[in-house]
Design a protein around this motif. Structure first.
Motif, PDB file in Angstrom:
ATOM      1  N   ASP A  71      38.694  34.245  39.992  1.00  0.00           N
ATOM      2  CA  ASP A  71      38.632  34.193  41.556  1.00  0.00           C
ATOM      3  C   ASP A  71      39.622  34.985  42.027  1.00  0.00           C
ATOM      4  O   ASP A  71      39.738  35.602  43.054  1.00  0.00           O
ATOM      5  N   SER A  73      42.394  37.943  40.833  1.00  0.00           N
ATOM      6  CA  SER A  73      42.416  38.987  39.588  1.00  0.00           C
ATOM      7  C   SER A  73      44.005  39.388  39.568  1.00  0.00           C
ATOM      8  O   SER A  73      44.491  39.753  40.701  1.00  0.00           O
ATOM      9  N   ASN A  83      38.651  36.866  45.609  1.00  0.00           N
ATOM     10  CA  ASN A  83      37.188  37.017  45.871  1.00  0.00           C
ATOM     11  C   ASN A  83      37.148  36.311  47.200  1.00  0.00           C
ATOM     12  O   ASN A  83      37.930  35.563  47.564  1.00  0.00           O
ATOM     13  N   ASP A  84      35.814  36.279  47.696  1.00  0.00           N
ATOM     14  CA  ASP A  84      35.693  35.486  48.954  1.00  0.00           C
ATOM     15  C   ASP A  84      35.747  33.998  49.017  1.00  0.00           C
ATOM     16  O   ASP A  84      36.427  33.514  49.765  1.00  0.00           O
ATOM     17  N   CYS A 105      35.111  46.383  45.863  1.00  0.00           N
ATOM     18  CA  CYS A 105      34.861  46.477  44.568  1.00  0.00           C
ATOM     19  C   CYS A 105      33.597  46.213  43.928  1.00  0.00           C
ATOM     20  O   CYS A 105      32.890  45.182  44.061  1.00  0.00           O
ATOM     21  N   HIS A 108      31.255  44.306  46.317  1.00  0.00           N
ATOM     22  CA  HIS A 108      31.842  43.077  46.754  1.00  0.00           C
ATOM     23  C   HIS A 108      33.235  43.258  47.405  1.00  0.00           C
ATOM     24  O   HIS A 108      33.810  43.943  47.242  1.00  0.00           O
ATOM     25  N   THR A 109      33.470  42.221  48.447  1.00  0.00           N
ATOM     26  CA  THR A 109      34.866  42.374  49.095  1.00  0.00           C
ATOM     27  C   THR A 109      35.812  41.618  48.145  1.00  0.00           C
ATOM     28  O   THR A 109      35.580  40.381  47.658  1.00  0.00           O
ATOM     29  N   ARG A 110      36.952  42.056  48.093  1.00  0.00           N
ATOM     30  CA  ARG A 110      38.157  41.628  47.170  1.00  0.00           C
ATOM     31  C   ARG A 110      39.039  41.621  48.480  1.00  0.00           C
ATOM     32  O   ARG A 110      39.237  42.689  49.173  1.00  0.00           O
TER      33      ARG A 110
END
Length: 200
Positions: A71, A73, A83-84, A105, A108-110
């Motif tokens: 979750d 990184s 992450n979200d 990424c 997906h949103t980071r």
């Protein structure tokens, strides 16, 4: 044997960092130009991005697939990449001490968490330094470390380290445990102690 107040205070500051890259895949910047532009500066100043930077999941040489993602990184020293789910859980606490900036990424949103809460609390005289002069093992001024739950940086190490005090560590640990967030770690500031070599 008694312990001095200075020793006690040093023991109540931790470095807040991403978890072990031995267990989880780190993220890497897709564009060297973005890195060179200074948009990921982690010296403690607020950042403003005109675009979302692109990230990639690091794949070890000789491997076809990356390790699993946590979750939170590893990405770059002095910042956290979430992450979200991690952002939703941690933002109510962390937003008081920094800002979240969106990154892309693999569709997906980071979230790049940039700590902007600067507190001059490192004692340069008692800290251990490398031959280059940079600090390798921090010692802290007792009076300068916040008492209330806090996440912060010191100007002397802001580009590389995020700190959390005892109350802040307890607050984050409760949030992490309740939601099962992976990839966030608390470490004693400075390099890990050297392991003694086994004797024959």
């Amino acid at each position: 044997m008694t312990t001095s107040s200075t020793e006690l205070m040093d023991a109540t500051v931790w470095e807040l960092k991403s978890g072990s890259v031995n267990d989880y895949a780190p993220l890497v910047f897709a564009s060297e130009e973005d890195v060179e532009s200074g948009m990921f500066d982690t010296a403690g100043a607020p950042l403003a991005w005109a675009k979302r930077p692109q990230l990639e999941v690091f794949v070890e040489s000789g491997k076809k697939k990356p390790k699993p993602l946590a979750d939170v990184s590893a990405l770059t020293p002095g910042a956290l990449a979430m992450n979200d789910r991690a952002k939703a859980v941690l933002e109510p606490f962390l937003t008081r001490f920094g800002q979240f900036l969106a990154m892309d990424c693999a569709g997906h949103t980071r979230w790049f968490y940039n700590v902007t809460n600067l507190i001059a609390c490192i004692d340069p005289e008692r800290s251990t330094r490398r031959p280059s002069g940079s600090i390798s093992k921090e010692a802290f001024f007792e009076h300068a470390v916040p008492v209330d739950a806090s996440v912060f940086k010191d100007p002397l190490t802001a580009a590389a380290s995020i700190y959390v005090n005892a109350a802040g560590k307890e607050a984050l640990e409760r949030l992490l445990a309740k939601a099962g967030i992976t990839g966030l770690a608390f470490a004693e500031p400075g390099p890990p102690p050297k392991r003694s070599r086994p004797h024959a």
